[in-house]
Structure formats: C-alpha cells, structure tokens
Design a protein around this motif. Structure first.
Motif, PDB file in Angstrom:
ATOM      1  N   ARG A 169      17.610  -6.808  -7.137  1.00 30.51           N
ATOM      2  CA  ARG A 169      18.303  -6.008  -6.122  1.00 30.51           C
ATOM      3  C   ARG A 169      17.477  -4.799  -5.665  1.00 30.51           C
ATOM      4  N   PRO A 170      17.009  -3.914  -6.576  1.00 27.03           N
ATOM      5  CA  PRO A 170      16.217  -2.769  -6.089  1.00 27.03           C
ATOM      6  C   PRO A 170      14.865  -3.189  -5.524  1.00 27.03           C
ATOM      7  N   LEU A 171      14.334  -4.303  -6.044  1.00 21.57           N
ATOM      8  CA  LEU A 171      13.045  -4.780  -5.531  1.00 21.57           C
ATOM      9  C   LEU A 171      13.184  -5.313  -4.103  1.00 21.57           C
ATOM     10  N   GLU A 172      14.281  -6.012  -3.834  1.00 22.00           N
ATOM     11  CA  GLU A 172      14.508  -6.520  -2.476  1.00 22.00           C
ATOM     12  C   GLU A 172      14.713  -5.372  -1.492  1.00 22.00           C
ATOM     13  N   GLU A 173      15.437  -4.338  -1.926  1.00 22.75           N
ATOM     14  CA  GLU A 173      15.626  -3.172  -1.064  1.00 22.75           C
ATOM     15  C   GLU A 173      14.284  -2.533  -0.732  1.00 22.75           C
ATOM     16  N   HIS A 194       0.820  -1.212   0.000  1.00 24.32           N
ATOM     17  CA  HIS A 194       0.000   0.000   0.000  1.00 24.32           C
ATOM     18  C   HIS A 194       0.854   1.263   0.000  1.00 24.32           C
ATOM     19  N   VAL A 195       2.027   1.233   0.672  1.00 29.77           N
ATOM     20  CA  VAL A 195       2.840   2.450   0.793  1.00 29.77           C
ATOM     21  C   VAL A 195       3.996   2.491  -0.213  1.00 29.77           C
ATOM     22  N   ILE A 196       4.271   1.379  -0.905  1.00 22.68           N
ATOM     23  CA  ILE A 196       5.379   1.385  -1.869  1.00 22.68           C
ATOM     24  C   ILE A 196       4.893   1.230  -3.300  1.00 22.68           C
ATOM     25  N   ALA A 197       3.574   1.204  -3.503  1.00 21.58           N
ATOM     26  CA  ALA A 197       3.025   0.931  -4.836  1.00 21.58           C
ATOM     27  C   ALA A 197       3.561   1.902  -5.889  1.00 21.58           C
ATOM     28  N   GLU A 198       3.670   3.173  -5.529  1.00 18.43           N
ATOM     29  CA  GLU A 198       4.137   4.178  -6.496  1.00 18.43           C
ATOM     30  C   GLU A 198       5.601   3.945  -6.866  1.00 18.43           C
ATOM     31  N   GLN A 199       6.439   3.661  -5.861  1.00 17.14           N
ATOM     32  CA  GLN A 199       7.855   3.369  -6.143  1.00 17.14           C
ATOM     33  C   GLN A 199       7.994   2.098  -6.973  1.00 17.14           C
ATOM     34  N   LEU A 200       7.211   1.078  -6.620  1.00 18.48           N
ATOM     35  CA  LEU A 200       7.268  -0.182  -7.358  1.00 18.48           C
ATOM     36  C   LEU A 200       6.895   0.021  -8.813  1.00 18.48           C
ATOM     37  N   GLU A 201       5.906   0.862  -9.047  1.00 15.00           N
ATOM     38  CA  GLU A 201       5.478   1.134 -10.424  1.00 15.00           C
ATOM     39  C   GLU A 201       6.605   1.788 -11.231  1.00 15.00           C
ATOM     40  N   LYS A 202       7.356   2.687 -10.609  1.00 13.49           N
ATOM     41  CA  LYS A 202       8.462   3.347 -11.312  1.00 13.49           C
ATOM     42  C   LYS A 202       9.583   2.357 -11.639  1.00 13.49           C
ATOM     43  N   ILE A 203       9.891   1.477 -10.685  1.00 12.79           N
ATOM     44  CA  ILE A 203      10.941   0.483 -10.935  1.00 12.79           C
ATOM     45  C   ILE A 203      10.532  -0.457 -12.056  1.00 12.79           C
ATOM     46  N   LEU A 204       9.290  -0.904 -12.022  1.00 13.33           N
ATOM     47  CA  LEU A 204       8.814  -1.837 -13.051  1.00 13.33           C
ATOM     48  C   LEU A 204       8.775  -1.165 -14.422  1.00 13.33           C
ATOM     49  N   ALA A 205       8.507   0.144 -14.444  1.00 14.31           N
ATOM     50  CA  ALA A 205       8.483   0.859 -15.727  1.00 14.31           C
ATOM     51  C   ALA A 205       9.862   0.838 -16.384  1.00 14.31           C
ATOM     52  N   ASN A 206      10.929   0.878 -15.586  1.00 13.70           N
ATOM     53  CA  ASN A 206      12.290   0.820 -16.137  1.00 13.70           C
ATOM     54  C   ASN A 206      12.602  -0.559 -16.706  1.00 13.70           C
ATOM     55  N   PHE A 207      11.931  -1.599 -16.222  1.00 17.58           N
ATOM     56  CA  PHE A 207      12.188  -2.944 -16.709  1.00 17.58           C
ATOM     57  C   PHE A 207      11.649  -3.158 -18.119  1.00 17.58           C
ATOM     58  N   ASN A 208      10.719  -2.299 -18.541  1.00 18.71           N
ATOM     59  CA  ASN A 208      10.110  -2.493 -19.855  1.00 18.71           C
ATOM     60  C   ASN A 208      11.121  -2.341 -20.988  1.00 18.71           C
ATOM     61  N   SER A 260       8.399   5.891   0.599  1.00 25.32           N
ATOM     62  CA  SER A 260       9.380   6.623  -0.198  1.00 25.32           C
ATOM     63  C   SER A 260      10.462   7.183   0.720  1.00 25.32           C
ATOM     64  N   PRO A 261      11.688   7.428   0.183  1.00 27.15           N
ATOM     65  CA  PRO A 261      12.794   7.898   1.043  1.00 27.15           C
ATOM     66  C   PRO A 261      12.477   9.157   1.834  1.00 27.15           C
ATOM     67  N   GLU A 262      11.831  10.141   1.191  1.00 24.59           N
ATOM     68  CA  GLU A 262      11.548  11.377   1.918  1.00 24.59           C
ATOM     69  C   GLU A 262      10.497  11.155   3.013  1.00 24.59           C
ATOM     70  N   LYS A 263       9.525  10.287   2.747  1.00 27.40           N
ATOM     71  CA  LYS A 263       8.503  10.009   3.765  1.00 27.40           C
ATOM     72  C   LYS A 263       9.077   9.169   4.902  1.00 27.40           C
ATOM     73  N   ILE A 264       9.998   8.259   4.568  1.00 27.14           N
ATOM     74  CA  ILE A 264      10.656   7.464   5.611  1.00 27.14           C
ATOM     75  C   ILE A 264      11.451   8.375   6.542  1.00 27.14           C
ATOM     76  N   ALA A 265      12.168   9.357   5.965  1.00 25.89           N
ATOM     77  CA  ALA A 265      12.959  10.290   6.781  1.00 25.89           C
ATOM     78  C   ALA A 265      12.066  11.084   7.726  1.00 25.89           C
ATOM     79  N   LEU A 266      10.912  11.523   7.202  1.00 28.16           N
ATOM     80  CA  LEU A 266       9.984  12.292   8.034  1.00 28.16           C
ATOM     81  C   LEU A 266       9.405  11.415   9.149  1.00 28.16           C
ATOM     82  N   ALA A 267       9.017  10.186   8.789  1.00 25.74           N
ATOM     83  CA  ALA A 267       8.449   9.268   9.788  1.00 25.74           C
ATOM     84  C   ALA A 267       9.482   8.923  10.859  1.00 25.74           C
ATOM     85  N   GLN A 268      10.740   8.728  10.436  1.00 23.66           N
ATOM     86  CA  GLN A 268      11.805   8.403  11.398  1.00 23.66           C
ATOM     87  C   GLN A 268      11.985   9.548  12.391  1.00 23.66           C
TER      88      GLN A 268
END
Length: 520
Positions: free
Chosen positions: A147-151, A99-113, A205-213
């Motif tokens: 590798r990026p998917l596991e991260e 639910h919280v990584i769907a947008e990032q996952l979509e960007k990574i998968l778009a590069n695989f095309n 996302s990295p910026e949201k993780i930083a804010l949450a931390q």
C-alpha cells in the motif's frame, strides 16, 4: 518442464500430484518446478521447494491444499507433508521516478526489516529502472506492505481546478517544457503530464511536491496570461497573406498600427505569424479589430503563385530553402521546423503533411531526420505516438507505469484478458482492467481481492472445517450446517456437497446424488 534427477522418486511423486492441477499451457513453459533437498545427517525431515509460475497463485494454493497432510508413495504413514506458503509481489520504479523517491523508499523499506515473515529485494534493471520484489508468508502482509509503496510509485495527483485546460496544456509547449525542467531541477521532483486525461502527477517528498505544485500552477497561469496577449495572423478563417498585408499597411515595425492604438507595445513575430502585445491587455480587442479590417479588405486580393519563390507557410520569400524529398515543394527551413514543433505542441496535427496548396502529401521520415536534431526527433515520435493513442477511441492505452512510453492493445470486452508484458519497464498488465495481470481470476474478482486483503483471514478460518467448502464455479465460501447435500450457491449454481459437481437446475443435482452417491 520439470527436471527430475535419476532416482528422485519423491520429486516425481510430488510432481504427479501437482501437475493435474496446473492449467494446460504451452508445453515449453514450466508451470511449476519441484526440488527435493537431501537431508543433513541430523535432520529428522526432508525439505522440498516447489516454485510456481507467479501468475498461478490460485492454482498454487489449491495444489498445496491437495498435498497438505498427504503421504506420498514409498513413505511411511506418519511421514505426512507439511506446507509453508510464501507469496511474492513486485513493483517497478522507472529511473526518473526512482531518482526523486529513493530517500523515501529507503525509509519505508527500513521499517519492513522489523516485520516477521517478510523479505524484500531491490535490484536495478537493464534499462535503469528499479524492481522491488516482496516475499511474505501471507497475502495480507503483502497487501499491507504494497500500500505505501504503491502510493509512492503513483506520485501525487495534482488538483488543478484553478488552471483552465488551455493553461494546463501549455506544459507541452516549448516554454512549458523548459518551465517543467526548471521546476524539477529546483525542487528535486519529477513531473508527468498525461495529455489524454489531463492528469498531472508529481513525484518526490510531500514538502517538495507541495513546493513544485505551487510553482508550477503559478508559472502556468503567468504563461497563459502572456499567451492571451497574442493576435494570430494565420488560421483557418484568415486569408493566407494576412501577415503580408499587415506589413504592407503598417510597416515591418508595425509603426502605423501603434499610431492607431496609442499606448500599445506591439511586436511582429514573422516566424509564428503573430502580433505580440506587451503591457495593457485591454488594448487587445482594438488591435484585433484593426487586423480584422485588414483581413476583410484583402480577402479578395489574394494572389498565389504556385511556381513563385514564396514559402507556402510564411508566404514570404524563401530563406534557407529546403525541398521536400517526396513532393519536391520548396519551403523555408525554419518554417518546416516550426511546423514540426507545432505538431509536437498540438498533437492533433498528425500526420504532418506538405502545406503547399493542393498537395497534402505526408512529409517523409528522411525529411524529419534532416530538419530536426535527434532530441527533437524523439519528441516528435513521442507526440505522434500520443496522438495515435488519443485518436484510437480507447483501442490502445499507454503502459500504466509512470512515464513509460510503451502502449498495448486493449482487450475486447467480450473476450478474456491477455497479459501485456512491457519491454521497457518489465511490468505485466491486464489488458482488460489495466491492473496487474491476474490469470485465471476475473477482473471483478481480482479487484475485490485487491481491495479486501482481509479475504486471507476468511481462508484461514476455513482451514480444517469439514462443513466449509468453496463453490467450484465462483469460489464463494459455503458453510453447510444441516440439511441434504444439495446446495444452491449465491452465484445461482446448484452444487453437490459431496463431490462439488455443478448443475444448472436443482433436479439435475438430485438425480446426480441419487445415481452417483445413492442418497441425497
């Protein structure tokens, strides 16, 4: 088993070549399946598809090497087999993580095309998780793509050096759970805390993780500061009637204590049996000193009435009484609920037992179902499971998928690993090294393959070279430039270069070559 259609001689011939290379498994489980497609009118070749069990990647590679360039019975000499290998891998994203990584996952998968020889498919499973399946023509491609998917699937491990363990564990308290939910909703992240290892991970996302931390650490420190201003009136070294004596000496509003400690803003919490100090924390030692004097003066005056109307938890008159189903002892209903919530916060409190003096019988499930809401009962079950795993001394572990509630038994170090197939997230885990399941490959070897995808390049280099073979004992690549056919591998085994048979001693290998191959 393989379904061979009548007259499908090609399918049968392919299966006969491959089946001896497959492990002897349950006869009801298919190791591979062969399908030959009828040629189209203009086709100059026939196409066949061989599906191997996803865990048998090494056996599959050997089988394809065996049939590469081979001519099957009934075929002409020039009708040689050409193989194309495809490798599959999959990852599971639990529902709250996805639910919280769907947008990032979509960007990574778009590069695989734009990658040649790569296909992917993302599907939602029955329990709401998402499974990503990757197909590529080389293991190196699969490793680089994973590798990026596991991260992303692991989230970010938070460095909480500024937080003492006591402050960090407040995330499991009622206030901490409410705080975590509030931060997750505000920052659109997902937070997971692993109590046994004290690991804290945040997904998003990295910026949201930083804010949450930042928000989480600041809030936990503030909460820890508040908790430090609590003077408990119940504990192992305190008399059981201390709260009664404090009320008797200073009154229910603690006015007498406030007069002894000017400037102290004190409040008595009868449910938690504690004094809360607001404001100047420097006054806390004086309040503790006075309550300790009360405890020492009353320790010999304790009177316990086993048949009286007092609650064994709060030692006050029973209010909204509840009688336990098993031992029939009477308690305040709220005191029993607080005992359960305390067990949820402090997982060393299991099993939950009757607090009546001299009893100690476990509280029955029917009592928990009566006392607690469904949500709170689920929290109690999860806390009980976490306490069981933590106390098992490593015998049991949680499924490595983030926030997955399943557990499995760790394999004995002296035995081989077994797969754990999680019924919640559908992942397969090696019960020995706790990575993805890897049948027929040792845990050490699998770690090497996982950490070094360049091994694929070595295999490509080996193809077509008659002077290069693999040790049948350990799989080590051997290149023979000159000399006799006796080879000593790095693993210590002695190998006959002609047939790759393994021996423990060099003399045995030479005797074999003289007897079987008539030369050395």
């Amino acid at each position: 088993m393989l379904e061979i259609h009548p007259g499908s001689a090609c399918e049968e011939a392919l299966f006969k070549v491959i089946s001896p290379l497959m492990p002897k498994v349950d006869p009801h489980i298919s190791s591979c399946r062969v399908q030959v497609f009828p040629p189209e009118p203009k086709d100059s070749y026939m196409r066949a598809l061989i599906n191997f069990d996803g865990r048998l990647h090494l056996e599959a590679a050997k089988a394809l090497e065996e049939i590469e360039g081979k001519v099957l019975p009934g075929c002409l000499s020039w009708q040689k087999i050409m193989c194309e290998q495809l490798f599959h891998s999959s990852l599971i994203f639990p529902a709250p993580v996805y639910h919280v990584i769907a947008e990032q996952l979509e960007k990574i998968l778009a590069n695989f095309n734009n990658l040649n020889g790569l296909e992917w498919n993302l599907n939602r499973t029955a329990n709401g998780s998402h499974r990503l399946k990757i197909t590529a023509n080389a293991t190196k491609t699969v490793a680089e793509v994973r590798r990026p998917l596991e991260e992303l699937s692991r989230g970010k491990l938070i460095d909480h050096g500024s937080l003492p363990p006591a402050a960090l564990q407040l995330i499991l308290s009622r206030e901490g759970i409410s705080l975590k939910c509030s931060i997750q909703q505000e920052t659109k992240t997902y937070i997971v805390f692993d109590r046994p290892s004290l690991n804290l991970r945040i997904f998003g996302s990295p910026e949201k993780i930083a804010l949450a931390q930042q928000k989480l650490i600041q809030s936990l420190l503030s909460l820890h500061e508040e908790k430090q201003l609590v003077i408990p009136l119940r504990g192992r070294d305190l008399p059981p009637d201390l709260m009664k004596q404090v009320v008797k000496n200073f009154g229910p509003d603690l006015q007498g204590l406030k007069e002894k400690v000017p400037g102290a803003d004190l409040k008595l919490n009868t449910r938690q049996q504690a004094i809360f100090l607001n404001g100047n924390k420097e006054l806390k030692p004086r309040v503790e000193e006075i309550t300790l004097e009360v405890a020492c003066s009353s320790i010999h005056l304790v009177e316990r009435l086993d048949t009286g109307p007092s609650c064994p938890v709060c030692l006050c008159e029973v209010e909204d009484g509840y009688q336990l189903e098993g031992c029939r002892h009477l308690f305040c209903r709220l005191c029993l609920v607080e005992q359960c919530e305390s067990a949820i916060r402090n997982q060393g409190s299991f099993p939950i037992c009757c607090a009546h003096t001299g009893c100690g019988d476990p509280i029955l499930l029917t009592d928990f179902r009566t006392l607690l809401s469904n949500d709170k009962l689920d929290e109690l079950f999860r806390a009980s499971l976490q306490a069981f795993v933590a106390s098992s001394s490593g015998t049991y572990r949680f499924c490595p998928s983030p926030d997955c509630p399943s557990i499995y038994r760790v394999a004995d170090p002296d035995t081989g690993s077994e797969p754990f197939t999680c019924g919640a997230c559908y992942s397969d885990t090696c019960t020995k090294c706790h990575l993805e399941y890897h049948p027929f490959v040792s845990c050490e070897r699998y770690r090497e393959l996982k950490d070094d995808p360049e091994i694929t390049s070595l295999r490509e280099w080996c193809k077509g070279k008659e002077q290069v073979k693999s040790c049948s004992a350990c799989g080590q690549i051997i290149e023979k430039v000159d000399g006799c056919n006796h080879i000593e591998c790095k693993c210590g085994k002695h190998v006959c270069w002609v047939c790759l048979e393994i021996f423990l001693e060099s003399d045995e290998c030479y005797d074999h070559m003289r007897t079987i191959h008539l030369s050395i």
